[in-house]
Design a protein around this motif. Structure first.
Motif, PDB file in Angstrom:
ATOM      1  N   SER A  49      -9.397  15.040   8.458  1.00 17.13           N
ATOM      2  CA  SER A  49      -9.569  14.949   7.014  1.00 17.13           C
ATOM      3  C   SER A  49      -8.628  13.879   6.473  1.00 17.13           C
ATOM      4  N   THR A  50      -8.952  13.379   5.289  1.00 17.18           N
ATOM      5  CA  THR A  50      -8.048  12.457   4.600  1.00 17.18           C
ATOM      6  C   THR A  50      -7.526  13.163   3.357  1.00 17.18           C
ATOM      7  N   ASN A  51      -6.256  13.082   3.129  1.00 12.83           N
ATOM      8  CA  ASN A  51      -5.669  13.703   1.956  1.00 12.83           C
ATOM      9  C   ASN A  51      -5.512  12.633   0.883  1.00 12.83           C
ATOM     10  N   ALA A  52      -4.341  12.420   0.361  1.00 10.21           N
ATOM     11  CA  ALA A  52      -4.176  11.405  -0.680  1.00 10.21           C
ATOM     12  C   ALA A  52      -4.431  10.007  -0.116  1.00 10.21           C
ATOM     13  N   MET A  53      -5.091   9.190  -0.918  1.00  4.89           N
ATOM     14  CA  MET A  53      -5.329   7.777  -0.562  1.00  4.89           C
ATOM     15  C   MET A  53      -4.934   6.928  -1.761  1.00  4.89           C
ATOM     16  N   GLY A  54      -4.521   5.711  -1.491  1.00  5.70           N
ATOM     17  CA  GLY A  54      -4.082   4.902  -2.610  1.00  5.70           C
ATOM     18  C   GLY A  54      -4.005   3.429  -2.303  1.00  5.70           C
ATOM     19  N   TRP A  55      -3.661   2.680  -3.325  1.00  5.70           N
ATOM     20  CA  TRP A  55      -3.498   1.236  -3.239  1.00  5.70           C
ATOM     21  C   TRP A  55      -2.104   0.854  -3.733  1.00  5.70           C
ATOM     22  N   TYR A  56      -1.477  -0.016  -2.975  1.00  4.56           N
ATOM     23  CA  TYR A  56      -0.208  -0.608  -3.345  1.00  4.56           C
ATOM     24  C   TYR A  56      -0.397  -2.125  -3.360  1.00  4.56           C
ATOM     25  N   ARG A  57       0.520  -2.832  -3.965  1.00  4.38           N
ATOM     26  CA  ARG A  57       0.452  -4.291  -3.931  1.00  4.38           C
ATOM     27  C   ARG A  57       1.847  -4.886  -3.815  1.00  4.38           C
ATOM     28  N   GLN A  58       1.874  -6.085  -3.259  1.00  5.06           N
ATOM     29  CA  GLN A  58       3.129  -6.803  -3.117  1.00  5.06           C
ATOM     30  C   GLN A  58       2.912  -8.261  -3.473  1.00  5.06           C
ATOM     31  N   ALA A  59       3.559  -8.685  -4.542  1.00  5.77           N
ATOM     32  CA  ALA A  59       3.497 -10.079  -4.967  1.00  5.77           C
ATOM     33  C   ALA A  59       4.618 -10.858  -4.278  1.00  5.77           C
ATOM     34  N   PRO A  60       4.471 -12.176  -4.180  1.00  3.33           N
ATOM     35  CA  PRO A  60       5.512 -12.976  -3.526  1.00  3.33           C
ATOM     36  C   PRO A  60       6.882 -12.765  -4.164  1.00  3.33           C
ATOM     37  N   GLY A  61       7.868 -12.464  -3.337  1.00  2.00           N
ATOM     38  CA  GLY A  61       9.227 -12.290  -3.826  1.00  2.00           C
ATOM     39  C   GLY A  61       9.502 -10.959  -4.493  1.00  2.00           C
ATOM     40  N   LYS A  62       8.520 -10.058  -4.455  1.00  2.00           N
ATOM     41  CA  LYS A  62       8.694  -8.764  -5.107  1.00  2.00           C
ATOM     42  C   LYS A  62       8.509  -7.633  -4.100  1.00  2.00           C
ATOM     43  N   GLU A  63       8.960  -6.443  -4.484  1.00  7.44           N
ATOM     44  CA  GLU A  63       8.797  -5.278  -3.631  1.00  7.44           C
ATOM     45  C   GLU A  63       7.378  -4.721  -3.753  1.00  7.44           C
ATOM     46  N   ARG A  64       6.974  -4.005  -2.727  1.00  9.02           N
ATOM     47  CA  ARG A  64       5.674  -3.349  -2.776  1.00  9.02           C
ATOM     48  C   ARG A  64       5.719  -2.233  -3.825  1.00  9.02           C
ATOM     49  N   GLU A  65       4.642  -2.141  -4.610  1.00  3.65           N
ATOM     50  CA  GLU A  65       4.600  -1.159  -5.679  1.00  3.65           C
ATOM     51  C   GLU A  65       3.280  -0.389  -5.670  1.00  3.65           C
ATOM     52  N   LEU A  66       3.333   0.835  -6.167  1.00  2.00           N
ATOM     53  CA  LEU A  66       2.129   1.642  -6.279  1.00  2.00           C
ATOM     54  C   LEU A  66       1.237   1.077  -7.382  1.00  2.00           C
ATOM     55  N   VAL A  67      -0.060   0.963  -7.088  1.00  5.63           N
ATOM     56  CA  VAL A  67      -1.050   0.572  -8.089  1.00  5.63           C
ATOM     57  C   VAL A  67      -1.788   1.812  -8.582  1.00  5.63           C
ATOM     58  N   ALA A  68      -2.335   2.572  -7.634  1.00  5.83           N
ATOM     59  CA  ALA A  68      -3.089   3.769  -7.996  1.00  5.83           C
ATOM     60  C   ALA A  68      -3.199   4.669  -6.772  1.00  5.83           C
ATOM     61  N   ARG A  69      -3.321   5.969  -7.046  1.00  4.64           N
ATOM     62  CA  ARG A  69      -3.403   6.936  -5.965  1.00  4.64           C
ATOM     63  C   ARG A  69      -4.344   8.051  -6.384  1.00  4.64           C
ATOM     64  N   ILE A  70      -5.077   8.612  -5.410  1.00  3.75           N
ATOM     65  CA  ILE A  70      -6.029   9.668  -5.702  1.00  3.75           C
ATOM     66  C   ILE A  70      -5.934  10.726  -4.611  1.00  3.75           C
ATOM     67  N   THR A  71      -5.893  11.978  -5.022  1.00  2.00           N
ATOM     68  CA  THR A  71      -5.824  13.069  -4.050  1.00  2.00           C
ATOM     69  C   THR A  71      -7.222  13.413  -3.537  1.00  2.00           C
ATOM     70  N   SER A  72      -7.285  14.248  -2.542  1.00  2.00           N
ATOM     71  CA  SER A  72      -8.586  14.668  -2.016  1.00  2.00           C
ATOM     72  C   SER A  72      -9.373  15.449  -3.053  1.00  2.00           C
ATOM     73  N   GLY A  73      -8.675  16.039  -4.011  1.00  2.00           N
ATOM     74  CA  GLY A  73      -9.349  16.774  -5.072  1.00  2.00           C
ATOM     75  C   GLY A  73      -9.730  15.923  -6.267  1.00  2.00           C
ATOM     76  N   GLY A  74      -9.334  14.648  -6.247  1.00  2.00           N
ATOM     77  CA  GLY A  74      -9.742  13.728  -7.303  1.00  2.00           C
ATOM     78  C   GLY A  74      -8.700  13.470  -8.386  1.00  2.00           C
ATOM     79  N   SER A  75      -7.513  14.026  -8.261  1.00  2.00           N
ATOM     80  CA  SER A  75      -6.471  13.741  -9.245  1.00  2.00           C
ATOM     81  C   SER A  75      -5.971  12.313  -9.042  1.00  2.00           C
ATOM     82  N   ARG A  76      -5.805  11.603 -10.142  1.00  2.00           N
ATOM     83  CA  ARG A  76      -5.448  10.183 -10.078  1.00  2.00           C
ATOM     84  C   ARG A  76      -4.139   9.909 -10.807  1.00  2.00           C
TER      85      ARG A  76
END
Length: 120
Positions: A30-57
């Motif tokens: 099974s897959t539980n929480a899934m999400g997207w992160y991003r990293q711009a040049p010279g910056k730290e990786r940051e959370l963009v969006a995340r969604i649980t298996s139940g659909g909470s965002r």
């Protein structure tokens, strides 16, 4: 072996839209929480969006109202619809997922990243 395979990145003009996809493949219980992160040049990786298996965002404040995360549990796939893109959205976007491969074995894993460039 479990893999996350991303697609959908590219070059888009400011104000445009892109849709990212990330499919988890392999021996998955099974897959539980899934999400997207991003990293711009010279910056730290940051959370963009995340969604649980139940659909909470949850979203980063910087993308709220412009980006929408969704998932297809049957396909173990997560999507990121990005509208009204801005140059500051330019980054490598990484998929992230909590994967369960058996009742007693779960781990967190990352995709290889897909580049999104917003420029005129």
């Amino acid at each position: 072996q479990v893999q996350l395979v991303e697609s959908g990145g590219g070059l888009v003009q400011p104000g445009g839209s892109l849709r990212l996809s990330c499919a988890a493949s392999g021996s998955i219980f099974s897959t539980n929480a899934m999400g997207w992160y991003r990293q711009a040049p010279g910056k730290e990786r940051e959370l963009v969006a995340r969604i649980t298996s139940g659909g909470s965002r949850n979203y980063a404040d910087s993308v709220l109202g412009r980006f929408t995360i969704s998932r297809d549990n049957a396909k173990n796939t997560v999507y990121l619809q990005m509208n009204s893109l801005k140059p500051e959205d330019t980054a490598v976007y990484y998929c992230n997922a909590d994967i369960r491969v058996s009742r007693n074995n779960a781990f967190n894993t990352w995709g290889q990243g897909t580049l999104v460039t917003v420029s005129s």
